[in-house]
Structures are given as C-alpha cells and as structure tokens.
Write an enzyme that holds these catalytic residues in place. Structure first.
Site, PDB file in Angstrom:
ATOM      1  N   ALA A   1       0.864  -1.177   0.000  1.00 48.54           N
ATOM      2  CA  ALA A   1       0.000   0.000   0.000  1.00 48.54           C
ATOM      3  C   ALA A   1       0.904   1.232   0.000  1.00 48.54           C
ATOM      4  CB  ALA A   1      -0.865  -0.018   1.259  1.00 48.54           C
TER       5      ALA A   1
ATOM      6  N   GLY B   1       0.497  -5.127   0.757  1.00 43.43           N
ATOM      7  CA  GLY B   1      -0.622  -5.082  -0.179  1.00 43.43           C
ATOM      8  C   GLY B   1      -0.268  -5.666  -1.542  1.00 43.43           C
TER       9      GLY B   1
ATOM     10  N   GLU C   1      -0.722  -9.273  -1.116  1.00 46.65           N
ATOM     11  CA  GLU C   1      -2.173  -9.495  -0.961  1.00 46.65           C
ATOM     12  C   GLU C   1      -2.873  -9.427  -2.322  1.00 46.65           C
ATOM     13  OE1 GLU C   1      -2.379  -6.410   2.174  1.00 46.65           O
ATOM     14  OE2 GLU C   1      -3.518  -7.894   3.313  1.00 46.65           O
TER      15      GLU C   1
ATOM     16  N   GLU D   1       3.976  -5.783   7.197  1.00 46.71           N
ATOM     17  CA  GLU D   1       3.180  -4.768   7.893  1.00 46.71           C
ATOM     18  C   GLU D   1       3.556  -4.590   9.359  1.00 46.71           C
ATOM     19  OE1 GLU D   1       2.067  -6.767   5.575  1.00 46.71           O
ATOM     20  OE2 GLU D   1       0.566  -5.785   4.337  1.00 46.71           O
TER      21      GLU D   1
END
Ligand code: 3H9
Length: 697
Positions: free
Chosen positions: A63, A102, A105, A125
């Site tokens: 992200a 992310g 993911e 994370e």
C-alpha cells in the site's frame, strides 16, 4: 507521463501493467487503474487469461504508506482484490523484485502466481506497527498453512521465491525477466485450470481448527522475540480468525484489527522510523548527483576490538582491508579475535566455511604504514588520545596517496583538530562505529569543518556498502549518541543515591523497551572508560554541580563491569546475566547516608522520566546547534546505536507522543528539584510554548 496502469494484449493473453515508480505502491491511481484494466481485459474477447505484471524494479511493494494519514479514496484494496478474484478469466500475477504487503495481498487475490527466481514475497506490515489489511491474514494461511503464515506475518521478513514456491504461494518459478509469464498463462488456459480462489480453500486452515496450542505458542514466542510490540500479537489474532471464522467474517475481523493498529501510537512511531531511515542519507547541501570516490581497498589502523570489528565490515562487503598494529603480537591477537567471531557465525550456521575463508583472506595484516600507501580509505582506531591521533594522521597524510580518505573512529575528540595536522583536511572525516563494530548497524559520520562534499557523499555510500545506517553529525564532544547518553546514565546513578537499586532502575527501562537498562549497559561497555573521561573532566567540573561518585567507587575497587565479572552487578564467568550484588546495594545505601539523602521509594514512571528526558533535552540542544540535521536523525541514532525501542519511535518522537509541553513541564520540575543539570534546552522551551513538535511536521 504514461498511464500508471495500462492494458495490452499479446496473442491470447492480456497484460495489465502497473508502472508507478519507484516501488509500484498501491496509490489510488493504481487501485483504480487495476480495476479499469481488469474490466477491459474481461471484455476483450480475444484474451483468454490476464497477467498482472509490473514495470520497473519491483512488483507492487505494498500500500502507499504516505496515504495512511489521509482519508481513503475508493476503491479500497479489498475491492480491487475482490475484482481480481471474481474475474471470469484466469488472472495470473507475475512477480519480480519484492511483492510486499498489499502487493502480495494483490497477488494472492489472483488465481495463480508465477515469479522470477530472485523475487521475494512477504507481509512486512508488522514493521510498520500494523497487520496486513487486505486479506493477507486470511488468504496466506489458506494457501501456505497456519504455521508458515504465523511466521511470515509475525516476523514481517520476506521469503525467497523458492521457499514461496515450496509453500504453494507461488505456482511456478519462471525466468528473471518474466518472459515466461505468457507461456505460463497459456499453460493455465491450455490445461483448463480452474479459477482458483484462495478464499475458497479450507484444508490447511481446517488442520489448525482444534489446535489452540499453535496460537498460544506463537503468542509466547512473539512476546519474547518482539517484546513490547503490539502488531505481531494482532497478527496472530487475525490468523486465528482465519482459522475459526468463515472467510468474509475473518476479513471483517482483520479489517477491525487493522484499523485499530493503524491509529496506534506504535504504528505512528514505526512509520516515522520507516521514513526517518530513508531520510537520513539526504543531506540538504549535497546534490543527488554528487560524485563519490570508489572504495576498492581499505586499511584499519589499530587491531584492537574496535579496529578488528571495523576491518570485518570491509571484508564482509568484499573490500580488501589491511589491518595494522605496532607489533606482530597485537596484529595476531586482532586476527585471532576476528577468526573467532567468524567461526562463531559459522557454528551458528549463518555463514559458510567457504565464505569465512574468503573473508579472512581479504584481511591482510601489516606492521608498517608503507603497506597502505595505495588504499582508498584508512580508518584509524587507535587509543583515544589526541596526541596519538595527531601523530597517526601526520604519518598517514605523508604516506597515503593524495586521493585517499583519512577517517578517524574517535568517539569524543575534535575531528577538526585531527584534520588540521594534515594537508588534506577536505579528505578527513569521522567514522564513528559502535561496539561491537561488526554487529551494530549505526555509523555516525562526522562532518568536520573542511570535509568536502565528495568525501561526505563517499562516506554515506560506503555506509550503505558495508550495510550500516550512516547518520551525518557535526563535531562536538561525544557527537550525538554519546553526548546524549551521558545524561541518561548520570540520572540512573543519581537514582541509586536517592533510593533505587541497580536492578530497579534497569528493570524500569527494560520494561520501557530497551534491551537492557543503563547500568547493565554500562557494565557491558566497561565502567573504566567513563571513569577515565570523568577523571579528565574533574578539574573543569563546576563545584556546585551534582555528581554521583558511585561509578568511581566501583572502579576504585577494580569493578570495571562484565570484563572483571563485577560492576553494578556480579557475573558468573562466561555468563552475561547480571546478578544483584549486596555489596553494591550497601554502597548505594552508604552513599545516600554520606550525602545526607533520605532514601525513598521511586516509581518506574519517575525512573523512565529521569533517564529518558535528559535524552530529549540534550537532543533539543543538539538540534539547535545543528549537530544533528533533523530530529528524526537523532531517533535513528538512538534506535540503531542504543536499542531505544522502535515502537516508541526514538527519543524525539517519544517526546512528541508524550507531548512536548508535558515533557518540558516535567523537566522544569526536575530542574527545580535537582538543580542546573536539568536546565531546559531553549529549543524545547520554545517548542513547548509554541505548541510545536519535533517530528510530526
Ligand atoms: C500495506 O501494504 C498495508 C496493506 O496490508 C493494507 C492496505 C489496506 N509506500 O526503501 P527504498 C518509497 S503496508 C510509499 O529506499 P529500496 C520510499 O519512501 C506496506 N512509499 O528502496 C523511498 O522514497 P524516497 C507494506 C514507499 O529499493 C522510495 O520508495 N509494504 C513505499 O531500498 C524507495 O524506497 C512495505 O512495508 C510504500 N509502500 O527498497 C514495503 N515503499 O525515494 C516498504 C517504499 O522519497 N518498502 N517507498 O526516499 C520497502 O521495504 C522497500 O522500499 C523496498 C525497496 C524493499 C520495496
């Protein structure tokens, strides 16, 4: 500028390419782009399968962390991943570089994954104080198993493609340039492979469904290995939800925990450190394209503990290094210590014998300075006396080639004065390594008055090469780290006079998150070092300044710390565990009596404030004097050099999180009570009065 995400078809395969430098982070443009291109690919009747691939140096690295503090724009990442997962055509992620957070993911939302052999995948994370928030804690255990997911998510460490393949995370390893992605996609089509949605897999999580012990063990392990960090525990809770709840409810639970973690002080602290670490090598007056000198060979003067450790850094980076001392015996002793250090690493299985032999082969002992006339850099690590250093630098200046950089590892002396004895002060710099120099990641790079930009830029580049975090500091007694630590240890000793015992002081700071308290740390470093410095300073110390004699008394009894098996504590031979010593306790009590101090109960809260606030106060002075460029640089120094807890963000971030005004008020109260050593720094006072912060913009 081209499109951030674009769609193009080659034969029967549609390619969705993300191109968002530098690391293809999932900013809003990327999220929207993927959804749009996916729709385009789904509508493209010629396309039988779609490949999600990235331009540049890496697959999606996560992200966009810079968006975390802003309101989130739709589509959020879960919606993007749902779109991938629900695509009616097979979607294949083609991974190179690092698929992180992310990014992984997103890849787990695809039906299949292929990867370059050098690729790495991970969910880092926890290193930002959060947990994966787009299904990572739900999909990873379903594809890789609960144990592997626990390890990957709680450590945050990436794993190589081969391991990811073995775990089932990656379906196929292809070639380095991902040219085989098309062939792999065609194979998926040709074999009529199903649209495999990880969310629908259950066998691997089912195995752990009646096995609460796996989570208990993980919690215990993490409480030890990540002491004080909240995020790894959150990660375990989210994985437990993956095991015990249907997918959508698990995803909801993950979302809740993610939200809670995102707004925690720990996460703000850890994100501060992420950016601080990347900021540290940016020096305002040094342009990005500043030329640097190539460092192909090095020499270290002094084969003691420090010199040996420094030499190992060069050898570890493949740079040949000449290790010099005055006698064969000293050089042999130094080499022996290095060999023993490497052998220890080999014994732990962290280094191969072959690599050890190669590194040892890069370290050449020598007795004469003549041996080093052609090296690119010399690091001096001789005894900490100005006269000796000046002599060494005069000799180095005369012998070394004119382009060579001459660096000193001094921890207290004036680098300008050292530079002044040479005809090349622009080539002189301080490289202050921290002990043990082969282990500690911090390197204070001391910029003297005449150090050239090229020399400084070369030192910064060298720090990266030898895998150190280089922080540029100015010249002053103790530079940043040691100058600040003085007040930290000083207060610990005052507390002993006021009523605390060493184990109480150390426990409070251990519980705060330091790997050990100030007194245990002093025992480890050796009490005689500070004693020598204090004796030197005695003549100039103001008579009315408070002074704790305990450290001196210990040294007078030959208690120099761990190396003499006694200091603030006792030690068993070969064991670093401190044992409280009744003799020291009696000494503390006697000192209080001698000084007429009534001993009192001291709370952990006071101990933390008394020891940590001097760091902040001195840090503010250092900032105002320009000795450190940024408050965040000070935080990096404390985290990498002194073990300040990362989840508290370093001393300056910690001040902000407590509230600068509150810290200032406490310092004023201590000033009133304990005298002028607590005088508030003018910058701290101004910031408190103006409502400003050190690190929060
Ligand atoms: C996440 O994904 C949460 C999700 O689970 C849930 C969402 C709902 N964002 O490190 P470098 C910048 S959390 C924004 O020097 P390298 C970095 O600041 C994220 N910016 O390069 C620097 O900028 P500058 C999980 C980022 O080659 C520049 O890129 N992912 C991000 O040594 C170059 O960085 C991570 O935690 C980002 N995500 O290493 C991965 N990443 O040039 C974090 C980097 O202005 N990133 N930047 O100073 C890394 O670990 C490394 O950057 C990486 C490349 C290994 C990728």
């Amino acid at each position: 500028m081209g499109q951030i995400v674009s769609y193009a078809r080659k034969g029967a395969i549609g390619f969705i390419t993300v191109d968002n430098p530098p690391v293809n982070a999932l900013s809003i443009g990327v999220r929207k782009g993927i959804v749009d291109c996916l729709a385009e690919g789904a509508a493209d009747t010629e396309a039988k399968a779609l490949v999600l691939i990235c331009a540049g140096r890496t697959f999606i690295a996560g992200a966009d962390i810079t968006e975390f503090n802003k309101p989130l724009e739709d589509p959020d990442l879960n919606a993007v991943i749902a779109a991938l997962e629900d695509c009616p055509k097979p979607v294949i992620a083609a991974i190179h570089g690092t698929a992180l957070g992310g990014g992984l993911e997103t890849a787990l939302g695809c039906h299949y994954r292929c990867a370059a052999p050098s690729a790495q995948v991970g969910l880092p994370e926890v290193k930002l104080g959060i947990i994966p928030g787009a299904g990572g804690t739900q999909r990873l255990p379903r594809i890789a198993g609960v144990q592997a997911a626990l390890e990957i998510i709680t450590s945050g460490d990436p794993i190589p493609a081969a391991k990811a393949h073995a775990l089932g995370i990656v379906d196929e390893i292809i070639d380095e340039k991902l040219e085989g992605a098309q062939a792999f996609a065609e194979k998926v089509v040709a074999e009529g492979r199903p649209l495999r949605r990880i969310r629908d897999l259950d066998d691997k999580v089912a195995e752990a469904r009646d096995n609460a012990a796996i989570f208990d063990e993980a919690r215990k392990a993490v409480a030890k290995s990540k002491r004080g960090f909240e995020a790894p525990q959150h990660g375990i809770n989210a994985i437990e939800a993956a095991v015990n709840l249907p997918f959508d409810l698990g995803l909801e639970r993950e979302r809740e925990i993610f939200g809670e973690a995102l707004f925690s002080t720990q996460s703000f602290a850890q994100r501060h450190i992420f950016f601080a670490e990347r900021q540290v090598s940016k020096i305002p007056d040094i342009p990005k394209d500043q030329s640097t000198l190539p460092i192909r060979s090095a020499a270290v003067i002094g084969a003691g503990t420090m010199g040996g450790g420094i030499a190992m850094n060069f050898a570890n980076a493949g740079i040949p290094v000449i290790l010099i001392d005055s006698t064969q015996e000293l050089v042999n002793k130094g080499l022996g210590v290095i060999k023993k250090n490497y052998a220890g690493t080999v014994a732990k299985g962290k280094l191969t014998q072959e690599k050890m032999d190669h590194r040892m082969g890069l370290i050449a002992p020598a007795l004469s300075f003549d041996a080093i006339k052609d090296v690119d850099i010399v690091v001096e690590a001789v005894f900490e006396e100005m006269d000796i250093k000046r002599e060494v630098f005069k000799k180095l200046d005369a012998i070394c080639k004119p382009e060579a950089i001459l660096a000193t590892n001094t921890s207290t002396l004036d680098v300008n004065e050292i530079a002044a004895v040479t005809k090349r002060p622009e080539k002189v710099i301080g490289l202050h390594f921290f002990s043990p120099a082969n282990v500690m990641k911090l390197l204070e790079i001391v910029r003297a008055e005449k150090t050239s930009k090229e020399t400084l830029a070369t030192a910064l580049a060298l720090a990266k090469t030898i895998k150190k975090v280089g922080v540029v500091v100015g010249v002053c007694d103790g530079f940043v780290g040691n100058r600040m630590v003085h007040g930290y240890v000083r207060e610990a000793m005052f507390l002993l006079e006021e009523g605390a015992l060493p184990q109480l002081v150390d426990k409070a700071l251990y519980d705060f998150g330091f790997p050990m308290g100030p007194l245990q740390m002093s025992d480890l470093a050796g009490l005689d070092v500070g004693w020598r410095i204090r004796k030197r300073q005695a003549a100039t110390r103001p008579k009315d300044e408070r002074y704790a004699e305990i450290g001196d008394l210990l040294c007078e009894q030959g208690r120099y710390g761990q190396k003499t098996l006694s200091g603030f504590y006792k030690y068993e031979p070969g064991n670093r565990n401190p044992i409280p010593d009744p003799e020291v306790e009696a000494m503390c009590i006697a000192e209080s009596a001698r000084k007429g101090i009534t001993r009192r109960a001291i709370s952990d809260e006071e101990i933390v404030k008394r020891c940590v606030y001097p760091l902040i106060n001195e840090g503010a002075r250092i900032l105002e004097e320009g000795i450190a460029l940024r408050a965040s640089d000070i935080d990096i120094i404390y985290i990498y050099g002194y073990g300040f807890p990362v989840f508290r963000g370093g001393p300056m971030f910690y001040a902000d999180s407590v509230g600068v005004e509150s810290v200032y008020n406490d310092i004023c109260a201590f000033h009133k009570e304990h005298g002028k050593l607590w005088e508030p720094a003018p910058l701290l006072e101004r910031m408190a009065k103006e409502g400003k912060t050190f690190t929060m913009g």
